[in-house]
Enzyme design. Structure first.
Site: not given
Ligand code: ATP
Ligand code: LTN
Length: 332
Positions: A116, A198, A201
């Protein structure tokens, strides 16, 4: 015989956007299924979300949308404590205390911090760095036994355990040392545009991720465009990142094993397979999208839900806070 005590579950998600299929398969889908068996608390981690700059008006709306999404994904406020992190002041309070029991070196090794800070080089703030101490506070406040998250949070969970053990080592048994609960299938859903990355969002490319509110035809189209490889075999093998990802998604939503999927699609091309994955995902998400619209149209119930959640959470958190303050030597 004395009944065994139900285990405590805590997890959170940042309200940084509409949840992706990755968030759903890796985390939120499992949260709903755990509600009957365990004492569950689920929160929107808005304090974590401001480690990246947010526009206040959009952020407020987004947090409300995410609250409706949690309910649409099956969280039941009668069964679980559903709340917004910033509405329970103990999170910030314990986070400060725990940051004094977290080493600079430990925080500098966190891969999420490295990723990040590279992505937001103009805003490498102290909150981004101490993010894991806040996450440890979230978990330890509720004396959680299990934390259902995707694979990317494993390192943060290990640090949480280290902090808990360190604190307990100094002051006696204050915190329950939690375990992660990471799904066997779907703990790391990859981007459809670049299956070595990965699904996230905050990805700028809308074709890279499926939002759980995408319409069925959009979902099918995105899967048709998903990056794969140039051979023709639907099988899970090293080097076939795109197909491996689609097979994982298909397995997570249909319950079929990877071998069954390979057998079902033997001799058929990628086109057929991509359509099947798209349609299965669209079907899985359809009820969520419909329920979301219902929850969003009833703001009063939504408000009542998170207010009641915050009150319940604060009561639980306060018990741990009192213990911690006493142990550290604060005057009560
Ligand atoms: P950001 O992009 O804003 O960092 P993010 O999509 O990574 O957000 P988080 O809010 O950080 O999402 O994560 C929420 C939950 O979703 C966590 O338990 C995280 O491990 C899970 N998660 C996030 N991305 C994935 C993915 N690609 N596959 C499986 N689990 C995920
Ligand atoms: N850091 C997590 C979100 C999160 C969380 C938590 C998850 C904040 N606090 C407590 C589990 C338990 C993430 O997914 N990025």
């Amino acid at each position: 015989m004395e009944q065994q005590k139900k285990k405590v579950i805590l997890s959170g998600i940042q309200p940084t956007g509409i949840f992706t299929l990755g968030n759903y398969i890796g985390a939120v889908k499992n949260w709903a299924t755990m509600q009957d068996e365990f004492h569950c608390a689920y929160m929107l981690a808005d304090l974590h979300a401001i480690t990246v700059r947010q526009d206040p008006k959009a952020f407020r709306e987004q947090t409300l949308s995410c609250c409706a999404l949690l309910l649409a994904c099956g969280l039941d406020p009668e069964k679980s404590v559903v709340f917004i992190q910033s509405q329970v002041p103990a999170h910030a309070e314990l986070s400060w205390i725990l940051s004094c029991y977290t080493q600079f070196g430990e925080l500098s090794r966190m891969t999420q911090f490295k990723d990040k800070s590279a992505r937001h080089a103009d805003n490498v703030n102290a909150g981004l760095f101490t993010y894991p101490s806040l996450m440890a506070a979230d978990i330890l406040l509720y004396q959680a036994d299990l934390v259902p998250v995707g694979a990317d949070q494993k390192q943060h969970l290990e640090l949480t355990r280290d902090i808990a053990n360190r604190f307990n080592g100094i002051y006696g048994n204050v915190f329950k040392v939690p375990d992660g609960y990471i799904p066997k299938v779907g703990a790391r859903i990859m981007s459809l545009a670049d299956p070595t990355k990965k699904m996230s969002k905050s990805d700028d490319n809308p074709n890279a991720c499926i939002s759980i509110l995408d319409k069925p035809e959009v979902i099918v189209k995105k899967f048709k465009r998903a990056v794969t490889d140039s051979d023709m075999e639907v099988c899970y093998r090293e080097g076939k990142d795109g197909i491996n990802n689609l097979m994982t998604i298909y397995s997570a939503v249909t319950g079929l094993t990877l071998d069954q999927i390979t057998a079902d699609f033997a001799g058929r091309g990628y086109g057929d397979f991509k359509t099947a994955v798209g349609e299965a995902v669209a079907e899985e998400l359809r009820p969520i999208r419909e329920a979301y619209d219902r929850f969003m149209s009833d703001r009063a119930s939504l408000e009542a839900c998170y207010h009641q959640g915050a009150e319940r959470a604060a009561r639980l958190a306060e018990r741990t806070m009192q213990k911690v303050k006493k142990k550290v030597g604060f005057i009560l």
